[in-house]
Scaffold this active site. Structure first.
Site, PDB file in Angstrom:
ATOM      1  N   ASN A  85      40.430  22.891  42.062  1.00 16.22           N
ATOM      2  CA  ASN A  85      41.338  23.639  42.921  1.00 16.22           C
ATOM      3  C   ASN A  85      42.079  22.764  43.923  1.00 16.22           C
ATOM      4  OD1 ASN A  85      38.436  23.669  43.770  1.00 16.22           O
ATOM      5  ND2 ASN A  85      39.324  24.346  45.707  1.00 16.22           N
ATOM      6  N   THR A 121      29.870  51.168  42.877  1.00 18.53           N
ATOM      7  CA  THR A 121      31.031  51.924  42.418  1.00 18.53           C
ATOM      8  C   THR A 121      32.149  50.975  42.019  1.00 18.53           C
ATOM      9  OG1 THR A 121      30.490  53.772  43.864  1.00 18.53           O
ATOM     10  CG2 THR A 121      32.760  53.642  43.067  1.00 18.53           C
ATOM     11  N   CYS A 143      38.909  28.044  50.931  1.00 13.76           N
ATOM     12  CA  CYS A 143      37.590  28.620  51.195  1.00 13.76           C
ATOM     13  C   CYS A 143      36.810  27.853  52.252  1.00 13.76           C
ATOM     14  CB  CYS A 143      36.781  28.670  49.906  1.00 13.76           C
ATOM     15  SG  CYS A 143      37.557  29.672  48.616  1.00 13.76           S
ATOM     16  N   ALA A 166      35.792  35.275  41.550  1.00 13.13           N
ATOM     17  CA  ALA A 166      35.155  34.147  40.883  1.00 13.13           C
ATOM     18  C   ALA A 166      33.940  33.633  41.647  1.00 13.13           C
ATOM     19  CB  ALA A 166      36.169  33.023  40.686  1.00 13.13           C
ATOM     20  N   THR A 167      33.952  33.745  42.978  1.00 18.72           N
ATOM     21  CA  THR A 167      32.790  33.291  43.746  1.00 18.72           C
ATOM     22  C   THR A 167      31.545  34.078  43.354  1.00 18.72           C
ATOM     23  OG1 THR A 167      34.051  32.471  45.637  1.00 18.72           O
ATOM     24  CG2 THR A 167      31.790  33.168  46.067  1.00 18.72           C
ATOM     25  N   GLN A 210      41.218  28.687  38.406  1.00 19.89           N
ATOM     26  CA  GLN A 210      42.558  28.106  38.480  1.00 19.89           C
ATOM     27  C   GLN A 210      43.299  28.100  37.148  1.00 19.89           C
ATOM     28  OE1 GLN A 210      44.207  27.249  41.162  1.00 19.89           O
ATOM     29  NE2 GLN A 210      42.537  27.451  42.634  1.00 19.89           N
ATOM     30  N   SER A 254      39.135  35.057  38.399  1.00 15.27           N
ATOM     31  CA  SER A 254      39.526  35.624  39.687  1.00 15.27           C
ATOM     32  C   SER A 254      40.858  36.352  39.552  1.00 15.27           C
ATOM     33  CB  SER A 254      39.652  34.513  40.732  1.00 15.27           C
ATOM     34  OG  SER A 254      40.093  35.025  41.966  1.00 15.27           O
ATOM     35  N   GLY A 255      40.950  37.558  40.106  1.00 11.37           N
ATOM     36  CA  GLY A 255      42.184  38.331  40.018  1.00 11.37           C
ATOM     37  C   GLY A 255      43.312  37.789  40.871  1.00 11.37           C
TER      38      GLY A 255
END
Length: 381
Positions: free
Chosen positions: A157, A247, A331, A76-77, A185, A205-206
């Site tokens: 967050n 890649t 973070c 997400a960043t 979130q 975000s994963g």
């Protein structure tokens, strides 16, 4: 589950465990089916490309977007950076050098905004109320003729406060500023609001949704036939529709796709479980008279609070070995400075210094609330 032999993990807002079903897929694609998705001359590459395509379809289905509107990133960043910095050239070319955001955004939004400010853009940062909520009316009132974009996070967050992205989307002209939402979130937790077609850009975000770390996505919806006018931050290779070269990390992308699909299927049950834990927490903590942040309808898996007269650092020391928790964003936890979110909420210095965050998930086991409360109670002045 999700605990060490010593403590219970209550920092899921920082990161989540990878779902075993996802981990199995990721490992297989790392060790057995390891082709490069850009290699179209053999089956290894074609299989890899199919995995990427499937993941793109899975995430697109979650947010009611077209598959080619999903751009895979490292998280997400990076998605936030592409969404904000990527619009800058278009803003300068059209004379739209104004952006509306909030004072409680993640640093992944605030710092790109600061860079644009140094380039001559004007940034309006809307302050929240004391609960951490931003007014949709205040955001919309700040929009001007030269506004390029509006960037508002879906849920904070640190506090779990939900922002009114639906009302903001409804109040913007269809051909008006681009609307960006940081949904790190809420994706997989309150996903329905992210399906609004008026939201042009969504950061995902994963690792916040039980997928692997190092992968995320930017949803970049078309307006009619036109893609958002994003200038890539990197070049070389042309992958991801020319927006994000390099890649493709096939195992991570495939894992993210599966994690997203599972999260949507299980969202109601997961939300109910998290809401039950939140209720337990509030009941257990009540004797300490905590000040709770996040407003009337926060995320079910985050509880931000302060105990009068108790410092957050003391709480974390007292609870060490029992539970893993946080007093801010992971973070920026290396920086010993007050939370910009809490300061923007207008809290007094003692409350800012005393705020801690507990965040659990649907898979969190029994939490020793009695012991948690007893240790906190010992800290009260």
């Amino acid at each position: 589950m999700h605990s060490s032999s010593q403590s219970i993990y209550l920092d899921n807002a920082a990161t989540t465990a990878t779902d075993p079903r996802v981990g199995e897929l990721v490992l297989r694609l790392m060790t057995l089916e390891y082709g490069n998705a850009g290699s179209r001359t053999h089956e290894f590459g074609l299989d890899a490309s199919r995995h990427v395509s499937r993941a793109r379809d899975q995430i697109a289905a979650c947010v009611a977007a077209a598959s080619d509107e999903i751009v895979f990133t490292s998280g997400a960043t990076e998605s936030d950076n592409i969404a904000i910095l990527g619009l800058a050239d278009h803003g300068e070319a059209t004379g739209c050098r104004h952006i509306v955001s909030t004072a409680v955004e993640h640093k992944a939004v605030l710092e790109p905004l600061a860079r644009l400010e140094a380039r001559g853009f004007t940034i309006t940062r809307i302050a929240p109320n004391r609960a951490g909520e931003v007014s949709a009316d205040a955001v919309l009132a700040a929009v001007r003729q030269d506004t390029l974009a509006v960037s508002v996070m879906h849920a904070n967050n640190e506090t779990g406060a939900i922002q009114p992205i639906g009302a903001i989307a409804a109040g913007l002209a269809q051909d008006g500023p681009y609307l960006h939402v940081d949904a790190a979130q809420t994706f997989g937790r309150r996903t329905s609001e992210l399906r609004d077609a008026r939201i042009d850009l969504v950061s995902l975000s994963g690792h916040k949704v039980f997928g692997p770390k190092g992968v995320g996505a930017l949803v970049a919806r078309r307006r009619g036939m036109r893609r958002p006018p994003l200038t890539p931050l990197m070049v070389g290779g042309g992958q991801e529709f020319g927006i994000r070269p390099g890649t493709q990390p096939v195992p991570l992308i495939a894992g993210f796709g599966l994690a997203a699909e599972i999260a949507i299927a299980e969202e109601p049950a997961r939300t109910a479980r998290c809401a039950a834990v939140r209720s337990e927490a509030l009941t257990a903590l009540a004797p300490l008279a905590p000040t709770v942040h996040g407003g009337s309808d926060p995320l079910a898996n985050i509880l931000s609070f302060a105990i009068p007269g108790v410092d957050s650092e003391a709480v974390m020391v007292a609870l060490k070995g029992l539970v893993a928790l946080s007093n801010g964003s992971a973070c920026t936890s290396a920086r010993y400075e007050p939370s910009h979110v809490m300061l923007a909420m207008g809290l007094d210095p003692d409350e800012v210094a005393g705020t801690v965050r507990l965040s659990w998930c649907h898979d969190t086991g029994p939490i020793p609330w009695t012991e948690i409360v007893a240790r906190m109670d010992d800290l009260r002045i």
